[in-house]
Design a protein around this motif. Structure first.
Motif, PDB file in Angstrom:
ATOM      1  N   GLU A 113      -8.699   3.002   1.874  1.00 50.31           N
ATOM      2  CA  GLU A 113      -7.767   1.876   1.808  1.00 50.31           C
ATOM      3  C   GLU A 113      -6.859   1.848   3.037  1.00 50.31           C
ATOM      4  OE1 GLU A 113      -8.896   3.141  -2.328  1.00 50.31           O
ATOM      5  OE2 GLU A 113      -8.201   4.137  -0.495  1.00 50.31           O
ATOM      6  N   VAL A 128      -0.853   4.841  -1.334  1.00 48.92           N
ATOM      7  CA  VAL A 128      -2.074   4.988  -0.527  1.00 48.92           C
ATOM      8  C   VAL A 128      -1.847   6.084   0.499  1.00 48.92           C
ATOM      9  CG1 VAL A 128      -3.574   3.857   1.148  1.00 48.92           C
ATOM     10  CG2 VAL A 128      -2.814   2.605  -0.882  1.00 48.92           C
ATOM     11  N   GLN A 185      -8.826   0.825   6.149  1.00 46.36           N
ATOM     12  CA  GLN A 185      -9.085  -0.614   6.184  1.00 46.36           C
ATOM     13  C   GLN A 185      -7.873  -1.380   6.721  1.00 46.36           C
ATOM     14  OE1 GLN A 185     -10.291  -1.761   2.245  1.00 46.36           O
ATOM     15  NE2 GLN A 185     -12.286  -0.733   2.390  1.00 46.36           N
ATOM     16  N   ALA A 241       0.821  -1.203   0.000  1.00 48.45           N
ATOM     17  CA  ALA A 241       0.000   0.000   0.000  1.00 48.45           C
ATOM     18  C   ALA A 241       0.856   1.254   0.000  1.00 48.45           C
ATOM     19  CB  ALA A 241      -0.929  -0.003   1.218  1.00 48.45           C
TER      20      ALA A 241
END
Length: 285
Positions: A213, A207, A216, A202
């Motif tokens: 995202e 990100v 999460q 990520a």
């Protein structure tokens, strides 16, 4: 069985006879029987009230007196009670000629065997719980190396206990550890390794902290970490801070991706803010 204890006697025949003069009566008082048999006076009174063991005599003043036959019946009651029979079952064994006494005792023996097995399981569980509180991990050194990898130091659990042994989190960790098999530890380790890879991917993908995202991933971390002990959002902020500043933790995360420790802290802090938590003042609670 004494004639006076016939199972066919009527309620009238079962009542105690009174005697106006006790000077020539041989009998024991409730207190004396209590001392001889090791049962309470209250129990003797109760057995009298329910008709299980009624003293055969009374003094002119109405005090109970027990005969030799009464004592024999009481002794049998004490024996049956010690092996776990209930009072109703004891009365049936003593007074009902149709009762299969050996069968009743075999059934009780089976129940006792079940209780013994259960108590042995409880004893083993207590041993594991004690070991877990004292050691943290109930795994051999070989199992630890196989599950956690060659970089794992088997002294770490003992160090953690010395540092955190008085905390609620250590107790929660120990209770989870006591019931966890090597296979379950392997699953936890794999879940954490998968998360580490997902964090690195990520970060590489750009990100941003505070994005769905990233949030999460923060929630996924809290869920997996609950395998050790429940982790509040404030506690997670404190962990993120530690992961960045502690050399050992920082080396672990930065070994996955350079800068991952700092990035992980940023996504945790951003998630905390969306839940009304100020990362600057978050405390371990």
């Amino acid at each position: 069985m004494q004639p006076s204890e016939s199972p066919h006697r009527t309620p009238a025949a079962a009542t105690m006879r009174s005697t106006p003069d006790t000077s020539d009566v041989e009998g024991l008082t409730v207190g004396e029987v209590s001392a001889r048999l090791g049962v309470t006076v209250r129990a003797l009174h109760h057995w009298d009230e329910v008709g299980l063991a009624r003293p055969s005599l009374r003094t002119a003043a109405g005090y109970r007196l027990y005969t030799a036959g009464d004592l024999e019946r009481l002794h049998r009651i004490v024996v049956y009670r010690e092996i776990g029979l209930g009072l109703d079952r004891i009365q049936a064994v003593l007074d009902d000629s149709a009762t299969d006494v050996p069968g009743a005792l075999r059934a009780q023996r089976a129940q006792v065997a079940e209780r013994i097995d259960r108590l042995q399981q409880l004893s083993a569980g207590l041993d594991r719980m004690i070991d877990a509180h004292e050691r943290g991990l109930l795994l051999t050194v070989e199992q630890q190396a196989a599950i956690f990898g060659p970089q794992w130091n088997p002294d770490w659990p003992a160090q953690a206990r010395r540092r955190y042994g008085d905390t609620t989190q250590w107790q929660q960790y120990a209770e989870r550890s006591a019931s966890r098999s090597p296979e379950e530890w392997q699953a936890v380790t794999e879940a954490m390794a998968d998360l580490d890879r997902a964090l690195g991917d990520a970060m590489d993908a750009g990100v941003t902290p505070g994005s769905p995202e990233a949030d999460q991933l923060v929630e996924r971390h809290r869920e997996i970490f609950a395998s050790y002990f429940p982790l509040t959002r404030q506690m997670q902020v404190c962990l993120g801070r530690t992961f960045e500043t502690d050399p050992g933790f920082a080396a672990h995360y930065d070994g996955i991706r350079t800068g991952l420790a700092a990035w992980f802290r940023r996504i945790v802090d951003a998630s905390a803010r969306t839940h009304g938590i100020d990362p600057e003042t978050a405390a371990w609670q």
